[in-house]
Scaffold this motif. Structure first.
Motif, short mmCIF file in Angstrom:
data_model
loop_
_atom_site.label_atom_id
_atom_site.label_comp_id
_atom_site.label_asym_id
_atom_site.label_seq_id
_atom_site.Cartn_x
_atom_site.Cartn_y
_atom_site.Cartn_z
N SER A 64 -5.24 -68.78 28.07
CA SER A 64 -6.20 -67.73 27.67
C SER A 64 -5.49 -66.41 27.44
CB SER A 64 -7.35 -67.60 28.67
OG SER A 64 -6.87 -67.43 29.97
N ALA A 65 -4.30 -66.22 28.02
CA ALA A 65 -3.50 -65.01 27.75
C ALA A 65 -3.11 -64.94 26.28
CB ALA A 65 -2.26 -64.99 28.62
N LEU A 66 -2.99 -66.10 25.63
CA LEU A 66 -2.49 -66.14 24.25
C LEU A 66 -3.60 -66.32 23.21
CD1 LEU A 66 0.67 -68.42 24.81
CD2 LEU A 66 0.58 -65.92 24.72
N GLN A 67 -4.81 -66.62 23.66
CA GLN A 67 -5.92 -66.92 22.74
C GLN A 67 -6.76 -65.67 22.46
OE1 GLN A 67 -7.11 -68.44 20.26
NE2 GLN A 67 -7.57 -70.48 21.07
N TYR A 68 -7.58 -65.73 21.40
CA TYR A 68 -8.58 -64.69 21.15
C TYR A 68 -9.44 -64.49 22.42
CZ TYR A 68 -7.80 -64.78 16.07
OH TYR A 68 -7.26 -64.67 14.81
N ALA A 69 -9.93 -63.28 22.59
CA ALA A 69 -10.69 -62.94 23.80
C ALA A 69 -11.83 -62.00 23.42
CB ALA A 69 -9.77 -62.27 24.81
N PRO A 70 -12.80 -61.82 24.32
CA PRO A 70 -13.94 -60.95 24.00
C PRO A 70 -13.50 -59.50 23.76
CG PRO A 70 -14.42 -62.32 25.91
CD PRO A 70 -12.96 -62.48 25.61
N SER A 71 -14.21 -58.82 22.88
CA SER A 71 -13.85 -57.46 22.49
C SER A 71 -13.96 -56.46 23.65
CB SER A 71 -14.75 -56.99 21.34
OG SER A 71 -14.64 -57.86 20.24
N GLU A 72 -14.83 -56.74 24.62
CA GLU A 72 -15.02 -55.77 25.70
C GLU A 72 -13.86 -55.73 26.68
OE1 GLU A 72 -17.03 -58.12 24.60
OE2 GLU A 72 -18.26 -59.01 26.18
N GLY A 73 -13.00 -56.77 26.67
CA GLY A 73 -11.82 -56.74 27.52
C GLY A 73 -11.85 -57.78 28.63
N TYR A 74 -10.78 -57.79 29.39
CA TYR A 74 -10.55 -58.80 30.43
C TYR A 74 -11.44 -58.50 31.64
CZ TYR A 74 -7.73 -61.45 33.86
OH TYR A 74 -7.29 -62.30 34.84
N GLY A 75 -12.28 -59.44 31.98
CA GLY A 75 -13.30 -59.27 33.03
C GLY A 75 -12.77 -58.74 34.36
N PRO A 76 -11.77 -59.40 34.95
CA PRO A 76 -11.30 -58.94 36.27
C PRO A 76 -10.80 -57.49 36.26
CG PRO A 76 -10.59 -61.19 35.88
CD PRO A 76 -11.22 -60.73 34.59
N LEU A 77 -10.16 -57.08 35.18
CA LEU A 77 -9.69 -55.69 35.12
C LEU A 77 -10.89 -54.75 34.99
CD1 LEU A 77 -7.42 -53.63 35.05
CD2 LEU A 77 -7.21 -54.00 32.57
N ARG A 78 -11.89 -55.14 34.22
CA ARG A 78 -13.09 -54.31 34.10
C ARG A 78 -13.79 -54.22 35.46
NH1 ARG A 78 -16.40 -57.19 30.47
NH2 ARG A 78 -17.79 -55.41 30.19
N GLN A 283 -3.64 -56.68 29.67
CA GLN A 283 -4.73 -56.37 30.58
C GLN A 283 -4.60 -57.20 31.86
OE1 GLN A 283 -8.72 -55.97 28.67
NE2 GLN A 283 -7.63 -56.53 26.80
N MET A 284 -4.21 -58.48 31.70
CA MET A 284 -4.03 -59.33 32.88
C MET A 284 -2.93 -58.79 33.77
SD MET A 284 -4.21 -63.10 31.09
CE MET A 284 -5.79 -63.94 30.79
N ALA A 285 -1.81 -58.41 33.16
CA ALA A 285 -0.68 -57.90 33.95
C ALA A 285 -1.04 -56.58 34.62
CB ALA A 285 0.55 -57.73 33.05
#
Lengths: 407, 407
Positions: A64-78, A283-285
């Motif tokens: 999932s780090a390499l795939q398209y993702a939702p525009s609002e951003g990475y959930g855990p960081l939010r 965002q994950m990092a």
């Protein structure tokens, strides 16, 4: 073939940042530079990031780090940011946060969201130059935020109307403004809200330097005061732009906008159309590193920056001639110097680079009206004690000579 | 508190992508989905990226990966792209390449660079929906590119003038258009250039699917033909948008724009003001992975996608009722289906999700004029053989029933 292509009118307002153009010249090792406003790379949590990237790319999120993702951003960081915003006084939920490629992108998107050509944006004199550059392509006029209560709201709106538009927002930094290092008092923050209420406009609060406080007590963000007044972030007019660039890493381009749901929804839609989403792995990092040790990292950086600020203020006291004044910031990366009237900091920079081998940023580009020619910005963030001492000595010499020549 | 904030007029043109909204509903495991146009994550060079991130974060670039960087992008990757562009027929230099956060950002920036409100953008009918969404905030009108030579240039300019602006550019995909999978012939590419020359406008060539060719010979990009005509990329009117999203990884958001120096310079200045620069480490990792094995990765992906395309075409032949037609693409990720007149693909999607549990994308949002209601897009990129067979069987059943009800 064609000599020129036909461009949009707005391109007439797009110019290179004088700072970034300047920075290109400053890789010369013989220059002592107080110009760049960048974090000291020696403070980066490099090992924590190394280990975060490794954990992501060997763990269950590697795909999932390499795939398209939702525009609002990475959930855990939010989610982490919801807690962070609560800690600085802003009560919000996940739907109130959208991730951006740095808070700079937040400023671009907010300009795009609010500004018609000839609308008015209220800004401070001086303001963060990058915000003016981000707003300019949307062709606004600028008017000056005055927080002395000495200019009635009707005066702002009349002037905006005469210029062919409306006042759409006020943009300002509450803490450690780039370029002056100054902080708004609680009373000034409340006056900003009073004025915004009278004009019924948005407030864009730039929190880029929020965490870099060396002394004094934190003051509630304008957004927190706004929520206190209206009861709920979804009714608040203040939109907060934050970033990890000054605390963890600027190169990963991870920032956010926190605001009322209707505005965040629009920013998400805008982002979908403009770049789909910000890079996921960054965002994950950032999440991993923030979760493991955000406060410790901030404390470490602030200890170093506090010491450098102290060095710079002491060296200014020692070396500057009479008639030169400067700010005494409680945080951030900058000291703002005002020279006697009649001196031009841009001219002095040219001279300084040649004879003193010291760089700084002339103040004028931070002023929406092109004033401020006798002011300049000094950054202490990347300089060692002896460089600061030597640099202020040389600048003092230069300014003394220039001042004498004035008479 | 305030009920609504005053926004820019352009927000009236900002809508969520119907595809991305749809994708949110498609995580239900009982749905066979041909809707998403995303690469198969099983094909990602995950191990190569893991090793690249590790090498960067333990090597001499670990600090520069985390620091601010120039707006034009990471030098070694731009150099790699100069060689790549030469391989596909475009002779250029480093100054002709600017890195973007995906080619989507290139489209947004080019819309911002060229379009005044009421200007006209020429697009194909259908066109990549994301391009329409990227251009819409700049409030253009759209006119249809016809490459049959049956519409004189003066007709395009007269219509644009009547709409209150000028024709600024033609936007199109040369290879494996999302949504139809179709490729322009060499003659069509030359006719596009002829028309652009007559109108003296830019051509924005979207090369997103360029590398995903399964059979047939590659045809020179329009930009290559343009350079052949005018002798030098710095005089050419074609601007090429490329991306690593379809070949290496979309989540890293690494794309580029290649074009004449004056346009690239303006995009760099625009990027500086809008988000400073795209994330550095992602560009570094993309460079490592591309350098080590771009061709092998493309060959691996194409072998899988070719097989799936073949499966889909065979299953369509087998299951579709008379009166339904579809494209036979030589590459890309999509097959485009046209239903008999009178059928509405959006209505059929609702029915399909309920009774057949099969998803696709209705064609209408790809048409700038809102036509195309009897068309739909099928993606074969992520589906296994048996899902394709089962899915086409169910869709054939649905379309047969709908067609019968028409009479």
């Amino acid at each position: 073939m064609t000599d020129t292509l036909k461009l949009a009118s707005r391109t007439g307002r797009m110019h290179a940042s004088e700072i970034r153009e300047l920075l290109k010249l400053l890789s010369r090792p013989d220059i002592i530079s107080f110009a760049g406003g960048i974090p000291d790379p020696e403070l980066f949590p490099t090992e924590a990031f190394r280990s975060a990237f490794d954990a992501i790319m060997t763990g269950p999120e590697q795909t999932s780090a390499l795939q398209y993702a939702p525009s609002e951003g990475y959930g855990p960081l939010r989610e982490w940011l919801v807690e962070y915003m609560a800690r600085i006084g802003v009560s919000c939920e996940l739907e109130n946060i959208v991730m951006m490629s740095g808070s700079q992108q937040g400023l671009d998107y907010l300009g795009k969201l609010f500004l018609n050509p000839n609308d008015t944006a209220l800004v401070t004199w001086p303001a963060y130059m990058g915000a003016l550059l981000a707003f300019n392509p949307y062709e606004p006029n600028y008017d000056r935020i005055t927080l002395m209560g000495n200019r009635p709201a009707s005066d702002f709106s009349a002037r905006a109307e005469a210029a062919g538009g409306e006042v759409k927002f006020a943009y300002l930094s509450s803490d450690f403004l780039n370029p002056t290092g100054e902080t708004l008092t609680l009373a000034q923050r409340n006056r900003m809200l009073d004025l915004a209420e009278q004009l019924d406009i948005a407030v864009i609060e730039d929190g880029a330097y929020q965490e870099l406080r060396f002394d004094g007590d934190a003051i509630a963000p304008i957004q927190a005061l706004d929520i206190e007044r209206c009861g709920n972030i979804n009714q608040a007019r203040t939109i907060y732009c934050g970033t990890f660039s000054k605390t963890l890493s600027p190169g990963l381009r991870v920032g956010w906008v926190c605001g009322r749901r209707d505005i965040i929804n629009r920013l998400v839609i805008m982002k979908q159309a403009a770049d789909l989403h910000s890079a996921t792995i960054n965002q994950m990092a950032t999440y991993q590193v923030a979760r493991a040790g955000f406060d410790a990292q901030v404390a470490k950086a602030n200890a170093v920056y506090r010491h450098r600020r102290d060095c710079m203020l002491a060296a200014l006291d020692k070396h500057m001639p009479a008639g030169v004044t400067w700010t005494r910031p409680e945080g951030g990366m900058f000291v703002w110097v005002t020279l006697p009237d009649g001196l031009d900091a841009a001219e002095l920079l040219a001279r300084s680079l040649e004879t003193e081998k010291v760089a700084f940023v002339p103040g004028r580009p931070f002023f929406a009206d092109g004033s401020g020619e006798n002011s300049l910005r000094l950054s202490f963030s990347c300089m060692k004690d002896d460089q600061i001492e030597e640099g202020m000595m040389r600048l003092g010499r230069l300014f003394r000579t220039a001042k004498s020549a004035l008479k």
